[in-house]
Design a protein around this motif. Sequence first.
Motif, short mmCIF file in Angstrom:
data_model
loop_
_atom_site.label_atom_id
_atom_site.label_comp_id
_atom_site.label_asym_id
_atom_site.label_seq_id
_atom_site.Cartn_x
_atom_site.Cartn_y
_atom_site.Cartn_z
N LEU A 1 8.64 7.70 2.90
CA LEU A 1 9.27 7.89 4.20
C LEU A 1 9.09 6.68 5.11
CD1 LEU A 1 8.02 11.53 5.00
CD2 LEU A 1 10.07 10.84 3.74
N SER A 2 8.54 5.60 4.56
CA SER A 2 8.13 4.48 5.41
C SER A 2 9.29 3.79 6.11
CB SER A 2 7.35 3.45 4.57
OG SER A 2 8.16 2.92 3.53
N ARG A 3 10.49 3.93 5.57
CA ARG A 3 11.65 3.30 6.20
C ARG A 3 12.32 4.21 7.23
NH1 ARG A 3 11.11 -2.09 5.38
NH2 ARG A 3 10.61 -2.54 3.20
N THR A 4 11.82 5.42 7.36
CA THR A 4 12.37 6.34 8.35
C THR A 4 11.56 6.24 9.63
OG1 THR A 4 10.97 8.18 7.63
CG2 THR A 4 13.10 7.93 6.54
N ARG B 1 9.00 19.09 11.35
CA ARG B 1 10.23 19.90 11.27
C ARG B 1 11.29 19.23 10.41
NH1 ARG B 1 9.24 20.58 16.85
NH2 ARG B 1 10.87 19.05 17.34
N ILE B 2 11.45 17.94 10.60
CA ILE B 2 12.50 17.22 9.87
C ILE B 2 12.27 17.29 8.36
CG2 ILE B 2 13.45 14.93 9.39
CD1 ILE B 2 13.09 14.28 12.34
N ALA C 1 0.83 -1.21 0.00
CA ALA C 1 0.00 0.00 0.00
C ALA C 1 0.86 1.26 0.00
CB ALA C 1 -0.94 -0.01 1.21
N GLU C 2 1.92 1.25 0.80
CA GLU C 2 2.81 2.41 0.87
C GLU C 2 3.53 2.64 -0.45
OE1 GLU C 2 3.79 1.67 5.63
OE2 GLU C 2 5.25 1.15 4.09
N ASN C 3 4.10 1.57 -1.00
CA ASN C 3 4.86 1.70 -2.24
C ASN C 3 3.98 2.09 -3.42
OD1 ASN C 3 7.23 1.02 -0.90
ND2 ASN C 3 7.03 -1.16 -1.35
N LEU C 4 2.77 1.51 -3.47
CA LEU C 4 1.85 1.85 -4.55
C LEU C 4 1.43 3.30 -4.47
CD1 LEU C 4 0.00 1.22 -6.92
CD2 LEU C 4 -1.71 0.40 -5.28
N PHE C 5 1.15 3.79 -3.28
CA PHE C 5 0.76 5.19 -3.10
C PHE C 5 1.86 6.11 -3.63
CE2 PHE C 5 -1.58 8.59 -1.04
CZ PHE C 5 -0.59 9.53 -0.79
N CYS C 6 3.09 5.84 -3.24
CA CYS C 6 4.20 6.71 -3.65
C CYS C 6 4.43 6.65 -5.15
CB CYS C 6 5.47 6.32 -2.90
SG CYS C 6 5.39 6.66 -1.12
N SER D 1 6.45 9.81 11.85
CA SER D 1 5.01 9.57 11.92
C SER D 1 4.33 9.54 10.57
CB SER D 1 4.35 10.64 12.80
OG SER D 1 4.88 10.61 14.10
N ALA D 2 5.05 9.83 9.50
CA ALA D 2 4.48 9.82 8.15
C ALA D 2 5.15 8.73 7.33
CB ALA D 2 4.67 11.17 7.47
N ASP D 3 4.38 8.13 6.43
CA ASP D 3 4.91 7.11 5.52
C ASP D 3 5.30 7.69 4.17
OD1 ASP D 3 2.32 5.29 6.96
OD2 ASP D 3 4.43 4.80 7.27
N ALA D 4 4.76 8.88 3.87
CA ALA D 4 5.03 9.51 2.58
C ALA D 4 4.85 11.01 2.72
CB ALA D 4 4.09 8.97 1.50
N SER D 5 5.41 11.74 1.77
CA SER D 5 5.20 13.19 1.76
C SER D 5 5.15 13.67 0.32
CB SER D 5 6.32 13.92 2.50
OG SER D 5 7.56 13.80 1.81
N LYS D 6 4.40 14.72 0.12
CA LYS D 6 4.37 15.39 -1.18
C LYS D 6 4.16 16.87 -0.91
CE LYS D 6 2.65 15.17 -5.88
NZ LYS D 6 1.81 14.46 -6.86
N GLY D 7 5.10 17.67 -1.39
CA GLY D 7 5.05 19.08 -1.06
C GLY D 7 5.22 19.25 0.44
N ASN D 8 4.35 20.01 1.06
CA ASN D 8 4.45 20.22 2.51
C ASN D 8 3.43 19.39 3.28
OD1 ASN D 8 2.07 21.56 1.97
ND2 ASN D 8 2.89 23.61 2.30
N LEU D 9 2.93 18.32 2.64
CA LEU D 9 1.95 17.45 3.29
C LEU D 9 2.58 16.10 3.62
CD1 LEU D 9 -1.06 17.00 4.12
CD2 LEU D 9 -1.39 16.01 1.84
N GLY D 10 2.42 15.67 4.86
CA GLY D 10 2.86 14.34 5.27
C GLY D 10 1.67 13.40 5.31
#
Length: 384
Positions: free
Chosen positions: A54-57, A121-122, A41-46, A60-69
Motif C-alpha cells: 500500500l506504500s504508493r497509496t 475503512r478503505i 524495506a517496504e518491498n522486501l516485507f511484502c 497510514s499503512a504501507d502494507a496489509s495482510k488480512g485485516n491487519l495494516g
Amino acid sequence: MFLTDQRKEQIGYYQEMLKTIGSLSRLFSESGEPYVEYRIAENLFCKSFDAKNLSRTDCSADASKGNLGIGIKTFLEKNGATMQKIAEFNSEHNLFSGLNTEQKIKKLSELRNKRLETTKRIFGLRNLIYHCVTRKKSAILVYETPMDSVDTERISGIEDRGNIVSFTDGINEYSFNIAKSTLYKRFHTKDTILNLPVKILDDPFEALEKMFRVAESAISFAPIREQQHVFLPLYSTKSGEKIMPEKSGLNQWNASGRPRDPNEVYIPIPAWIHEVHPNFFPNRDEAFVLVLPNGSEMSAKVCQDGSKALMSNPNSALGEWLLRSVLNLEEKELLTYRKLEEIGLDSVVIYKTESGKYNIDFTKIGSYEQFQDKDEVFDDGDEV
C-alpha cells in the motif's frame, strides 16, 4: 504482533535478505551501520510475507495482510528511543495555523486519528501496527509496536519550544514540527524480535560483479529433490586446497600424449561414491541418457580405471556444454578454481530417475562437502 505468526520459511527468507541488503551498504555510505532504504524495506516485507503493498497509496499503512495494516519504518537504532516521523499535515495547515498551542495539538491529534480510521475503512482493516527495521553498528534489528490513535482526552505535558511542540497522551510521546507540519512519535525499541548480525562488504561492487557473472552464464541452482542422487566435485584437492588440475578433469583436453579435442573433459567421480552408493551409476562403459538443466539430452557413461570419470559420448559433447555454453571459456583456455568461485559453483548433483535416465544440475560452492559430511566419509588422501 505480526512477524511471530508468520511461517518459518518466510521469516528465514526475510532475515537472509535483510542481511544481504545490509551487506551492500558501502554502495551508499561509509558508516558502520547497515543501510536499508525505506522503499526496499517496504518491498522486501511484502515479498517475504505475501502482503499487499500500500506504500504508493495515500494512507497510514504501507502494507496489509488480512485485516491487519502495517506501517513499515527503517531508522537508526541510536539510543533505542528516537523520535521518528509518522505523519505530515502540509495540506491541512490552514486547519490549525491560527490556533493556540493547546488547540493546535488537539486538532492535529484529531486529524491523525481520522487518517488512521479512514485507512481502516478503505482497506477493511481491524488493527494497525508499526513494523520497524532499525540499524546499529554491524546489525539490523526488527521490532513491532501498535500504531495507536492519540488519546485526545489524556493529552498532557504540552511544551512549546518555538518551532517544536512536544506532548504525551500517557501512552506515547509526540512532537510536532510547526515549520514542516510534521508529527513525530518516540519509538522505544528495546523489545526486539530479530537481531541480525550484518557483515558489511568492503567492496560491494565486486560482489555485484560476481553475481551478474552468474546471471549471465544462465546458471541456476535448483532445489535438491527428494530423489536418489549424488554430488560430484568439479575440482580436485591438494593438501586440503581446492584446485583445478591442468591436465585432467575439466582440463582433460590439455593432457599430454595423443591429440585431443579442445572439448574433451570428464567430471571426476571420487572412489568413495562407488563404495557408499555402489549401484547408483551403470557399469563402466555402459551408456545412459544424461538430461541437462535446459532439458536437452546427451549420451554419457562412466569410464577409466575405477570408474572414476563421468564422460559424454562423444567425449566432446560434455565439454562443449560445460566449457563453452556454461563457463564461457575460449577453446584451449584453462579452467581455474578462481573461475568457479567467481560464478558461485564448484559441484554438480546427479539424479537417478525411475525411467533410467540421469539428470544433472549445478550446485553452489560447498554442496559436495556437505554431501560428503552427511555420508560421514573421511578422505585422508588427495583427490585426483
